[in-house]
Design an enzyme around this catalytic site. Structure first.
Site, PDB file in Angstrom:
ATOM      1  NE  ARG A 158      -3.583   2.590   0.474  1.00 48.56           N
ATOM      2  CZ  ARG A 158      -3.135   3.829   0.344  1.00 48.56           C
ATOM      3  NH1 ARG A 158      -1.879   4.054   0.010  1.00 48.56           N
ATOM      4  NH2 ARG A 158      -3.944   4.851   0.558  1.00 48.56           N
ATOM      5  CE  LYS A 159       6.045   0.991  -3.294  1.00 47.76           C
ATOM      6  NZ  LYS A 159       5.236  -0.026  -4.005  1.00 47.76           N
ATOM      7  CG  PHE A 160      -0.133   2.857   4.605  1.00 48.33           C
ATOM      8  CD1 PHE A 160      -1.467   3.178   4.362  1.00 48.33           C
ATOM      9  CD2 PHE A 160       0.193   1.543   4.893  1.00 48.33           C
ATOM     10  CE1 PHE A 160      -2.454   2.196   4.425  1.00 48.33           C
ATOM     11  CE2 PHE A 160      -0.782   0.563   4.961  1.00 48.33           C
ATOM     12  CZ  PHE A 160      -2.109   0.891   4.725  1.00 48.33           C
ATOM     13  CB  THR A 212       5.107  -1.190   1.463  1.00 49.87           C
ATOM     14  OG1 THR A 212       3.940  -1.015   0.658  1.00 49.87           O
ATOM     15  CG2 THR A 212       5.823  -2.468   1.075  1.00 49.87           C
TER      16      THR A 212
END
Ligand code: BMP
Length: 260
Positions: free
Chosen positions: A92-94, A120
């Protein structure tokens, strides 16, 4: 340093429970392969998981690209993951203020915290992301990979940022599973896992900005523990055959590395 320790040894020093679980899976299944299951069809995603399942330690999703996503997709996906003993990993690469990430992690259509043991995140906006993921409801065993280097050409990440990301990771040893990076930037923290995307055998780049290295070079020269392979497998004629091929090359490279 970690490059010369076995995964079985590193499992004992991992402080994050998912890192410990991954080291165990890698050691017993003899695979360091993470499949990037980047397909836009729910049935295709389940088929990929089923076919690659015996050969992977983790299945990395971008769940928001699935056209026909429905909550009903999650139960069979979890069943396949359990049966083949791999971990579900939402990439998700917050990257936002903590409060927003708290909502993005647990709410909305995807309810990521309820099924993804791994996610992620970017360190760019500070520690809030780790504080909220740590506190959220959801799976008991959870972990975060922080992105410290990117595989694409044109990334704005510089060495100072990478170093600060690693420092942040080391402040949350119970939550952080590892680092997404392209070089052996941490050596004396064997409990952390280096996850390296941008791995493919046949080609050096895609038609946008992705850059590829071979499985041997990422493991032996660049310090990769878990290699992320997407199109090298998803575009192959036979998923299971391709996954098995990557698994074997990666595992041989790991054995060679720990012997040195
Ligand atoms: P492929 O092997 O098809 O290029 O896929 C790579 C996968 O790894 C994609 O899901 C992408 O989002 C992810 N990824 C990457 O390629 N480079 C990075 O630096 C970080 C990533 O998460």
């Amino acid at each position: 340093d970690r490059l010369h320790l076995s995964f079985a040894e590193r499992a004992k020093v991992a402080k994050n429970p998912v890192a410990a679980q991954l080291f165990q899976i890698m050691a017993t299944k003899e695979t360091t392969l993470c499949l990037a299951a980047d397909v836009t069809d729910a049935t295709a995603l389940l088929n990929l998981a089923e076919q690659a399942g015996p050969h992977i330690c983790a299945l990395k999703t971008h769940i928001d690209i699935v056209d026909d996503f429905h909550r009903n997709l999650i139960t069979p996906l979890q069943e396949i993951a359990k049966r083949h003993n791999f971990v579900l990993f939402e990439d998700r690469k917050f990257c936002d203020i903590g409060k927003t990430i708290e909502l993005q992690y647990s709410k909305g259509m995807y309810k990521i915290s309820s099924w993804a043991q791994l996610v992620t995140a970017h360190a760019l906006l500070g520690k809030g992301v780790l504080d909220v993921i740590k506190k959220a409801e959801g799976l008991e065993k959870r972990g975060v990979f922080l992105l410290a280097e990117a595989s694409c050409s044109g990334t704005l990440i510089d060495a100072k940022y990478s170093k600060s990301t690693l420092k942040m990771a080391e402040e949350y040893p119970d939550l952080v599973t590892g680092i997404v990076c392209q070089s052996p930037m941490f050596l004396n923290n064997p409990g952390l896992i280096q996850l390296t995307p941008g791995v493919q055998i046949d080609i050096k780049a895609d038609d946008v900005d992705q850059q590829y290295n071979s499985p041997e070079s990422v493991v032996i020269e660049k310090g990769c523990d878990i290699a992320v392979v997407g199109r090298g497998i998803t575009k192959a004629a036979d998923t299971a055959v391709a996954a098995e091929k990557y698994k074997k090359i990666l595992w041989d490279a790991y054995l060679q590395r720990i012997k040195k």
